[in-house]
Design a protein around this motif. Structure first.
Motif, PDB file in Angstrom:
ATOM      1  N   ILE A  25       0.846  -1.203   0.000  1.00 28.74           N
ATOM      2  CA  ILE A  25       0.000   0.000   0.000  1.00 28.74           C
ATOM      3  C   ILE A  25       0.872   1.240   0.000  1.00 28.74           C
ATOM      4  N   LEU A  26       1.864   1.275   0.880  1.00 26.98           N
ATOM      5  CA  LEU A  26       2.766   2.422   0.951  1.00 26.98           C
ATOM      6  C   LEU A  26       3.533   2.591  -0.363  1.00 26.98           C
ATOM      7  N   PHE A  64      -7.015   1.196  -6.415  1.00 25.85           N
ATOM      8  CA  PHE A  64      -6.112   0.219  -5.798  1.00 25.85           C
ATOM      9  C   PHE A  64      -6.563  -0.126  -4.381  1.00 25.85           C
ATOM     10  N   LEU A  65      -6.861   0.903  -3.568  1.00 27.65           N
ATOM     11  CA  LEU A  65      -7.253   0.662  -2.181  1.00 27.65           C
ATOM     12  C   LEU A  65      -8.512  -0.200  -2.102  1.00 27.65           C
ATOM     13  N   GLU A  66      -9.485   0.104  -2.940  1.00 23.95           N
ATOM     14  CA  GLU A  66     -10.730  -0.658  -2.922  1.00 23.95           C
ATOM     15  C   GLU A  66     -10.508  -2.095  -3.379  1.00 23.95           C
ATOM     16  N   SER A  67      -9.573  -2.303  -4.299  1.00 22.47           N
ATOM     17  CA  SER A  67      -9.264  -3.667  -4.741  1.00 22.47           C
ATOM     18  C   SER A  67      -8.583  -4.465  -3.641  1.00 22.47           C
ATOM     19  N   GLY A 103     -11.714   4.063  -0.002  1.00 21.36           N
ATOM     20  CA  GLY A 103     -10.963   5.025  -0.787  1.00 21.36           C
ATOM     21  C   GLY A 103     -10.696   6.303  -0.018  1.00 21.36           C
ATOM     22  N   LEU A 104      -9.803   7.125  -0.546  1.00 17.76           N
ATOM     23  CA  LEU A 104      -9.484   8.413   0.064  1.00 17.76           C
ATOM     24  C   LEU A 104     -10.603   9.407  -0.219  1.00 17.76           C
ATOM     25  N   ASN A 105     -10.960  10.191   0.804  1.00  9.17           N
ATOM     26  CA  ASN A 105     -11.882  11.287   0.533  1.00  9.17           C
ATOM     27  C   ASN A 105     -11.076  12.461  -0.010  1.00  9.17           C
ATOM     28  N   PRO A 106     -11.722  13.474  -0.584  1.00 11.23           N
ATOM     29  CA  PRO A 106     -10.972  14.585  -1.200  1.00 11.23           C
ATOM     30  C   PRO A 106      -9.995  15.259  -0.249  1.00 11.23           C
ATOM     31  N   GLU A 107     -10.369  15.416   1.018  1.00  7.08           N
ATOM     32  CA  GLU A 107      -9.479  16.068   1.975  1.00  7.08           C
ATOM     33  C   GLU A 107      -8.224  15.234   2.217  1.00  7.08           C
ATOM     34  N   GLN A 108      -8.396  13.914   2.395  1.00  4.04           N
ATOM     35  CA  GLN A 108      -7.233  13.037   2.592  1.00  4.04           C
ATOM     36  C   GLN A 108      -6.313  13.063   1.379  1.00  4.04           C
ATOM     37  N   ALA A 109      -6.903  12.952   0.205  1.00  2.00           N
ATOM     38  CA  ALA A 109      -6.103  12.940  -1.020  1.00  2.00           C
ATOM     39  C   ALA A 109      -5.329  14.236  -1.176  1.00  2.00           C
ATOM     40  N   ASP A 110      -5.984  15.363  -0.912  1.00  4.80           N
ATOM     41  CA  ASP A 110      -5.335  16.660  -1.051  1.00  4.80           C
ATOM     42  C   ASP A 110      -4.191  16.804  -0.058  1.00  4.80           C
TER      43      ASP A 110
END
Length: 235
Positions: free
Chosen positions: A55-56, A83-86, A91-98
């Motif tokens: 993952i990392l 990838f995470l969902e697989s 999944g990442l929310n917009p705030e986490q992704a940003d």
């Protein structure tokens, strides 16, 4: 640079120093990351909440792709979420992704920029550096207090206050000539600022990477770093 995508509109964003810096970072778990002395953390890469190596590594690869190929925040989030969902993760929310995207890209950008700044020829012509915060409603008070302040290029201030100085920090440092300082009526400070950067962001990430002293690293990072060097990453 309010929107993260505007970073890539800069002609200097993908310069090789930024890419080289990020290639040196070693993916480790957050537990190991926070065992590392703060001044050496720039050589490690982690994402809180994830412990699996694959993952990392995926986070690392997607961010490196953003630097090398100019992929966007939206592409990063979409690829990571697929990838995470697989793998059975949310999944990442917009705030986490940003947060993940901006902090890592800005760090690489500022390190790459720093590599050019101390060049003797540049220092001779532009011997002063000025801290530049975005200065809007999202700017943190401590960063705003540094905005516009000028120090000699060789001041120890830059060992602490070279951006990024916090998560999602958008600050940069400009070089100035003596003439520019005089024409703009700027004061060159010599005292160390009373204000401090955000926790865990009080070192200059560009200055750790030149000749790392591996005897001070935790053993897991030593092994990971040595393995990365054998893979042919820039030194």
């Amino acid at each position: 640079m309010d929107g993260i995508d505007t970073i890539f509109s800069r002609e200097d964003m993908t310069f090789q120093e930024a890419v080289d810096y990020f290639k040196e970072r070693v993916p480790v778990t957050a537990e190991i990351f926070y065992q590392i002395a703060e001044e050496y953390r720039a050589l490690a890469f982690t994402v809180s909440g994830y412990t699996k190596a694959q993952i990392l590594k995926k986070f690392y690869d997607e961010l490196l792709s953003a630097l090398e190929e100019g992929s966007t925040l939206q592409e990063f989030q979409a690829n990571m979420n697929d990838f995470l969902e697989s793998e059975g993760y949310e999944g990442l929310n917009p705030e986490q992704a940003d947060l993940i995207f901006r902090t890592n890209i800005q760090t690489a950008y500022n390190v790459g920029h720093y590599q050019q700044m101390p060049d003797p020829a540049v220092m001779e012509l532009r011997p002063f550096w000025q801290y530049d915060a975005v200065n809007d409603s999202h700017t943190r008070p401590s960063h705003l207090e540094m905005d516009g302040r000028v120090f000699p290029a060789d001041s120890p201030v830059w060992n602490t206050w070279f951006p990024p100085n916090g998560f999602k920090c958008r600050c940069t440092v400009k070089t100035l000539s003596k003439r520019q300082v005089e024409q703009r009526g700027l004061t060159v400070e010599t005292s160390f600022p009373a204000v401090a950067p955000d926790p865990h962001f009080g070192t200059n990430p560009a200055k750790v990477r030149f000749e790392p002293d591996l005897k001070d690293y935790p053993e897991p990072l030593v092994k990971a770093y040595q393995a990365r060097q054998k893979e042919g990453a820039p030194k």
